[in-house]
Design an enzyme around this catalytic site. Structure first.
Site, PDB file in Angstrom:
ATOM      1  N   GLY A  48       0.914  -1.593  -0.122  1.00 23.58           N
ATOM      2  CA  GLY A  48       0.067   0.284   0.032  1.00 23.58           C
ATOM      3  C   GLY A  48       0.543   1.348  -0.096  1.00 23.58           C
ATOM      4  N   HIS A  49       1.958   1.502   0.641  1.00 18.13           N
ATOM      5  CA  HIS A  49       2.880   2.819   0.833  1.00 18.13           C
ATOM      6  C   HIS A  49       3.267   2.708  -0.568  1.00 18.13           C
ATOM      7  CE1 HIS A  49       2.852   1.755   5.484  1.00 18.13           C
ATOM      8  NE2 HIS A  49       2.526   2.386   5.483  1.00 18.13           N
ATOM      9  N   GLN A  73       0.305  11.477  18.106  1.00 15.94           N
ATOM     10  CA  GLN A  73      -1.255  10.957  17.619  1.00 15.94           C
ATOM     11  C   GLN A  73      -1.251   9.344  18.638  1.00 15.94           C
ATOM     12  OE1 GLN A  73       0.798  11.053  13.373  1.00 15.94           O
ATOM     13  NE2 GLN A  73      -0.607   8.409  13.242  1.00 15.94           N
TER      14      GLN A  73
HETATM   15  P1  AMP Z   1       0.707   4.189   7.935  1.00 16.69           P
HETATM   16  O1  AMP Z   1       2.093   4.111   8.207  1.00 16.69           O
HETATM   17  O2  AMP Z   1      -0.068   3.371   8.406  1.00 16.69           O
HETATM   18  O3  AMP Z   1       0.666   5.808   8.359  1.00 16.69           O
HETATM   19  O4  AMP Z   1      -0.045   4.903   6.581  1.00 16.69           O
HETATM   20  C1  AMP Z   1       0.846   6.200   5.752  1.00 16.69           C
HETATM   21  C2  AMP Z   1       0.291   5.985   4.270  1.00 16.69           C
HETATM   22  O5  AMP Z   1       0.502   5.266   3.608  1.00 16.69           O
HETATM   23  C3  AMP Z   1      -1.189   6.863   4.155  1.00 16.69           C
HETATM   24  O6  AMP Z   1      -1.824   7.896   3.868  1.00 16.69           O
HETATM   25  C4  AMP Z   1      -1.781   5.076   4.918  1.00 16.69           C
HETATM   26  O7  AMP Z   1      -3.121   6.235   3.792  1.00 16.69           O
HETATM   27  C5  AMP Z   1      -1.354   4.810   3.659  1.00 16.69           C
HETATM   28  N1  AMP Z   1      -1.598   3.507   3.603  1.00 16.69           N
HETATM   29  C6  AMP Z   1      -1.862   2.365   4.569  1.00 16.69           C
HETATM   30  N2  AMP Z   1      -2.210   1.499   4.171  1.00 16.69           N
HETATM   31  C7  AMP Z   1      -2.744   1.771   3.236  1.00 16.69           C
HETATM   32  C8  AMP Z   1      -3.184   0.597   1.494  1.00 16.69           C
HETATM   33  N3  AMP Z   1      -3.658  -0.457   2.083  1.00 16.69           N
HETATM   34  N4  AMP Z   1      -3.706   0.702   0.805  1.00 16.69           N
HETATM   35  C9  AMP Z   1      -2.814   2.086   0.529  1.00 16.69           C
HETATM   36  N5  AMP Z   1      -2.799   3.039   1.476  1.00 16.69           N
HETATM   37  C10 AMP Z   1      -2.628   2.681   2.478  1.00 16.69           C
END
Ligand code: AMP
Length: 291
Positions: A48-49, A73
């Site tokens: 996803g990232h 947060q």
């Molecule tokens: P995090 O590291 O969880 O704070 O996420 C960092 C970024 O990755 C944020 O913009 C999330 O929305 C995005 N993100 C996390 N999981 C996914 C996913 N499965 N698909 C797309 N973007 C994601």
């Protein structure tokens, strides 16, 4: 070493921990009139990232990925210390997709002694979804994201629809604070069984992992019912019951206006978004889909 190899995608991104070094690199890029994109993350990177990085590469000449587990947060009761940290693997994954720079400030660099400002968002940040369960969350996110946009001098920044309320909050913040950073929204990347990729999926036991895709399945079933004309309230009540039956403790399952996130009673009011948060054992999962 051939030139071809040097310029291949496996060149590792530069890793920077200090603001003056970051500023020098940015100045070099700006001197060449390069557009700068930012992907803010807390590390423990997954596909996803990496999708965010690839989307940003289409809109920017240089892509910075920030890796910072932002303490402000997390509530005291939450998983700050347990949050997965996989820095070496993250950098290797970013080398594969050709990210240019990893911005990895320490907590002291981000919040030096005497730090005393908080960006407290309203609007989409106070609609009774994540904000009702994590009261400090969006102020923590807005503050760190504002700092990251400024530190990285970002022209664009990518956020996942996976965290839909957060996407709305940071979009509004950039607009309301006249930040030049434009937000790119990236669709949620899922496992084959529908489970949204998340760093927190690593916490799931084998049996919880088997149950987890029900979250997405229920969203799809609810959306389907609403599209076929069922009352929204009934569809959601049934969805909550299915999740509880599967073993989830449901924080919310709601239908909202896709733009404002205000409560929606009828599909005629405009595009709807279904949003869910539920706990499976100790792991809290969130997901959402468009209707
Ligand atoms: P995090 O590291 O969880 O704070 O996420 C960092 C970024 O990755 C944020 O913009 C999330 O929305 C995005 N993100 C996390 N999981 C996914 C996913 N499965 N698909 C797309 N973007 C994601």
């Amino acid at each position: 070493m051939s030139r071809r190899f040097v310029s291949s995608k496996l060149q590792h991104p530069q890793i920077i921990h200090s603001l003056p070094v970051l500023a020098r690199r940015l100045a070099q890029w700006r001197a060449r009139r390069e557009r700068i994109g930012l992907v803010p993350t807390m590390g423990a990177l997954h596909a996803g990232h990496l999708a965010l990085v690839k989307r940003t590469q289409r809109r920017a000449d240089r892509v910075i990925v920030s890796i910072f587990v932002n303490p402000t947060q997390f509530a005291p009761s939450e998983d700050l210390n347990a949050y997965p940290r996989t820095f070496a693997a993250d950098v290797a994954a970013l080398a594969h997709v050709g990210a240019d720079l990893v911005w990895a400030p320490s907590a002291e660099t981000m919040y030096p002694q005497g730090f005393a400002i908080r960006v407290v968002p309203e609007g989409a940040a106070s609609v009774g979804l994540e904000d009702a369960f994590r009261p400090h969350f969006f102020a923590g996110v807005a503050t760190v994201v504002a700092k990251l946009f400024i530190q990285c001098d970002a022209d664009v920044a990518a956020f996942g629809e996976k965290d839909y309320q957060q996407l709305k909050v940071v979009t509004q913040m950039a607009r309301d604070l006249d930040l030049k950073t434009r937000i790119i929204a990236v669709p949620t990347v899922r496992e084959r069984d529908g489970l949204a990729l998340s760093s927190r999926n690593a916490y799931l036991s084998d049996s919880e992992r088997t149950t987890a895709p029900a979250l997405h399945r229920v969203l799809v079933e609810c959306a389907d019912k609403i599209v076929r004309g069922h009352a929204i309230g009934d569809a959601l009540t049934e969805g909550r019951a299915v999740l509880a039956q599967a073993g989830f403790a449901v924080d919310y399952l709601e239908a909202r206006n896709a733009d404002t996130l205000s409560p929606a009673v009828s599909a005629k009011e405009g595009p709807l978004r279904l949003l869910v948060a539920a706990r499976l054992g100790k792991t809290r999962l969130i997901d959402n889909i468009a209707v």
